[in-house]
Design a protein around this motif. Structure first.
Motif, PDB file in Angstrom:
ATOM      1  N   GLY A 111      11.678   2.394   3.141  1.00 53.95           N
ATOM      2  CA  GLY A 111      11.149   1.914   2.101  1.00 53.95           C
ATOM      3  C   GLY A 111      10.300   0.432   2.876  1.00 53.95           C
ATOM      4  O   GLY A 111       9.740   0.329   2.424  1.00 53.95           O
ATOM      5  N   VAL A 112      10.441  -0.118   3.604  1.00 53.00           N
ATOM      6  CA  VAL A 112       9.404  -0.677   4.725  1.00 53.00           C
ATOM      7  C   VAL A 112       7.545  -0.257   4.299  1.00 53.00           C
ATOM      8  O   VAL A 112       6.650  -1.762   4.457  1.00 53.00           O
ATOM      9  CB  VAL A 112      10.425  -1.643   5.884  1.00 53.00           C
ATOM     10  CG1 VAL A 112       9.430  -2.435   5.838  1.00 53.00           C
ATOM     11  CG2 VAL A 112      11.303  -2.314   4.970  1.00 53.00           C
ATOM     12  N   LEU A 113       8.653   0.645   5.280  1.00 54.27           N
ATOM     13  CA  LEU A 113       7.433   1.267   5.526  1.00 54.27           C
ATOM     14  C   LEU A 113       6.634   3.073   5.692  1.00 54.27           C
ATOM     15  O   LEU A 113       8.132   3.261   4.989  1.00 54.27           O
ATOM     16  CB  LEU A 113       7.035   1.692   7.431  1.00 54.27           C
ATOM     17  CG  LEU A 113       6.733   0.481   8.495  1.00 54.27           C
ATOM     18  CD1 LEU A 113       6.844   0.578   9.849  1.00 54.27           C
ATOM     19  CD2 LEU A 113       5.549   0.035   7.685  1.00 54.27           C
ATOM     20  N   GLY A 114       5.847   3.418   4.803  1.00 56.12           N
ATOM     21  CA  GLY A 114       5.585   4.853   4.409  1.00 56.12           C
ATOM     22  C   GLY A 114       5.654   5.018   5.448  1.00 56.12           C
ATOM     23  O   GLY A 114       5.162   5.077   6.554  1.00 56.12           O
ATOM     24  N   GLU A 115       5.432   6.712   5.200  1.00 54.51           N
ATOM     25  CA  GLU A 115       5.722   7.670   6.306  1.00 54.51           C
ATOM     26  C   GLU A 115       4.742   7.455   6.831  1.00 54.51           C
ATOM     27  O   GLU A 115       5.027   7.521   8.529  1.00 54.51           O
ATOM     28  CB  GLU A 115       5.594   9.209   5.437  1.00 54.51           C
ATOM     29  CG  GLU A 115       5.428  10.271   6.870  1.00 54.51           C
ATOM     30  CD  GLU A 115       6.102  11.370   6.073  1.00 54.51           C
ATOM     31  OE1 GLU A 115       4.819  12.634   6.214  1.00 54.51           O
ATOM     32  OE2 GLU A 115       7.097  11.577   5.273  1.00 54.51           O
ATOM     33  N   GLU A 116       3.275   7.155   6.492  1.00 57.74           N
ATOM     34  CA  GLU A 116       2.151   7.443   7.049  1.00 57.74           C
ATOM     35  C   GLU A 116       1.583   6.329   8.028  1.00 57.74           C
ATOM     36  O   GLU A 116       2.025   6.927   9.627  1.00 57.74           O
ATOM     37  CB  GLU A 116       0.681   7.746   6.599  1.00 57.74           C
ATOM     38  CG  GLU A 116      -0.835   7.195   7.029  1.00 57.74           C
ATOM     39  CD  GLU A 116      -1.700   7.491   6.203  1.00 57.74           C
ATOM     40  OE1 GLU A 116      -3.052   7.021   6.349  1.00 57.74           O
ATOM     41  OE2 GLU A 116      -1.854   7.857   4.924  1.00 57.74           O
ATOM     42  N   SER A 122       1.834  14.956  11.678  1.00 56.42           N
ATOM     43  CA  SER A 122       1.098  15.078  13.471  1.00 56.42           C
ATOM     44  C   SER A 122       0.542  14.598  13.873  1.00 56.42           C
ATOM     45  O   SER A 122      -0.104  13.999  14.400  1.00 56.42           O
ATOM     46  CB  SER A 122       1.266  16.707  13.583  1.00 56.42           C
ATOM     47  OG  SER A 122       2.469  17.431  13.845  1.00 56.42           O
ATOM     48  N   GLU A 123      -0.883  14.873  12.005  1.00 55.20           N
ATOM     49  CA  GLU A 123      -1.563  14.523  12.283  1.00 55.20           C
ATOM     50  C   GLU A 123      -1.905  12.303  12.066  1.00 55.20           C
ATOM     51  O   GLU A 123      -2.480  12.011  12.824  1.00 55.20           O
ATOM     52  CB  GLU A 123      -2.161  14.330  10.153  1.00 55.20           C
ATOM     53  CG  GLU A 123      -3.031  16.124  10.284  1.00 55.20           C
ATOM     54  CD  GLU A 123      -4.512  16.351  10.961  1.00 55.20           C
ATOM     55  OE1 GLU A 123      -4.950  15.599  11.115  1.00 55.20           O
ATOM     56  OE2 GLU A 123      -4.090  17.852  11.718  1.00 55.20           O
ATOM     57  N   HIS A 124      -0.983  12.104  11.089  1.00 53.91           N
ATOM     58  CA  HIS A 124      -0.602  10.739  11.016  1.00 53.91           C
ATOM     59  C   HIS A 124      -0.276   9.755  13.266  1.00 53.91           C
ATOM     60  O   HIS A 124      -0.644   9.161  13.461  1.00 53.91           O
ATOM     61  CB  HIS A 124       0.500  10.368  10.182  1.00 53.91           C
ATOM     62  CG  HIS A 124      -0.136  10.968   8.857  1.00 53.91           C
ATOM     63  ND1 HIS A 124      -1.019  11.048   7.970  1.00 53.91           N
ATOM     64  CD2 HIS A 124       0.963  10.466   8.191  1.00 53.91           C
ATOM     65  CE1 HIS A 124      -0.711  11.178   7.311  1.00 53.91           C
ATOM     66  NE2 HIS A 124       0.465  11.350   6.747  1.00 53.91           N
ATOM     67  N   ALA A 125       0.467  10.936  13.666  1.00 55.25           N
ATOM     68  CA  ALA A 125       0.654  10.520  14.995  1.00 55.25           C
ATOM     69  C   ALA A 125      -0.079  10.765  15.796  1.00 55.25           C
ATOM     70  O   ALA A 125      -0.287  10.060  16.848  1.00 55.25           O
ATOM     71  CB  ALA A 125       2.205  11.518  15.577  1.00 55.25           C
TER      72      ALA A 125
END
Length: 326
Positions: A105-110, A34-37
């Protein structure tokens, strides 16, 4: 051979994350995402109503978070079952491509959540600029369907299967298409905010292009086939993924081509991550003989894990992955 697929906008349902919150660590994981989005994913996945989560700026981050969460839980007790290690093929429909890239693994979760936040807000702004929409054209002859879409200055925004094409464009053009439906076809208006995956989204594409340099993208694992909605082409580098995801918001989604690649690759089983149903439904009609499995709630986890073990060629080839860290 196992394909793991991630659904696109429209698959979300009110309260669909409720059952997941009973699992250890899930609430904290959703809070971090949620913080990232920049939105409250716990609230929107549990108590928000259908109208609220239909909002593009909410629906897209919610779907990406749900897919990441389901994948985490799939591999919670056996890290080898996470899609990054078990999938032979990964693909997502529309915004599901962001989910698939995170799982590969192309993008990190954040970065995945930051990307989908920018994408969803940019698409919402572009959709609000003028009255546009989308409609599913179900049935009919493909050539006649495409001719009717072109005749009304619409775009085939989603080529979902042999029997379903989604037309998109100006509201008055969609109304004209409904009055002039191709023979043996139904034109079904979709409850979406605008003409996604068409030139109407050019402003959103420009916003994404400006944001893209902030992303850190890695290459998918060599043994993993990550497919793009752009004709089902194989995505071999992180840079190529970023290039394609920027183009995608204003370009058609060709899911039929992705399913064709599944067949040509020899896929024997397709697992759809939460909120599942749409993509396995398309596969049921198009890919006869391919086993299908939905992962919608924690109750589906054991069946999903058994399904992965049964169909994953990578697990058979790399038993040492059982001891790796997630």
């Amino acid at each position: 051979m196992l394909a793991i697929v991630c659904p696109g906008q429209g698959a979300q349902k009110p309260g669909f994350l409720n059952d997941w919150l009973d699992l250890p660590g899930v609430r904290a994981s959703l809070a971090a995402m949620s913080e990232h989005a920049g939105i409250d994913l716990v609230e929107h996945g549990t108590v928000s109503d259908a109208d609220t989560i239909r909002d593009t700026a909410i629906a897209q981050p919610l779907l990406v978070a749900a897919g990441i969460l389901a994948a985490q839980q799939l591999g919670a007790d056996d890290h080898a079952l996470h899609p990054a290690r078990s999938a032979d093929v990964l693909a997502g429909h529309s915004v599901g491509e962001v989910t698939a890239a995170a799982l590969a693994g192309v993008l990190g979760e954040e970065d995945a959540l930051r990307l989908v936040a920018v994408r969803s807000q940019a698409m919402a702004r572009a959709a609000a600029a003028e009255p546009t929409g989308m409609a599913a054209v179900v049935g009919g002859d493909r050539d006649e369907v495409m001719a009717a879409i072109a005749r009304h200055d619409l775009t085939p925004a989603n080529i979902n299967s042999a029997g379903q094409v989604v037309a998109a464009g100006a509201a008055e053009s969609l109304a004209a298409l409904r009055e002039d439906a191709p023979a043996k076809a139904r034109v079904i208006p979709l409850q979406v905010a605008g003409a996604f995956h068409t030139p109407f989204m050019a402003p959103a594409r420009e916003e994404l292009a400006a944001f893209a340099p902030e992303l850190t993208a890695a290459d998918p694992a060599p043994a993993l086939r990550l497919l793009s909605n752009a004709g089902g082409q194989l995505v071999e580098t992180g840079d190529r993924f970023v290039e394609l995801i920027v183009q995608q918001v204003a370009s058609p989604v060709d899911w039929e081509a992705c399913m064709r690649e599944f067949a040509e690759a020899g896929v024997t089983g397709i697992l759809e991550l939460a909120p599942a149903g749409t993509l396995v439904g398309l596969a049921k009609r198009e890919l006869k003989g391919v086993a299908l499995q939905s992962l919608n709630t924690p109750e589906d986890l054991e069946a999903a894990r058994a399904f992965v073990r049964e169909h994953s060629a990578r697990l058979t080839d790399t038993p040492s992955a059982l001891t790796e860290e997630n």
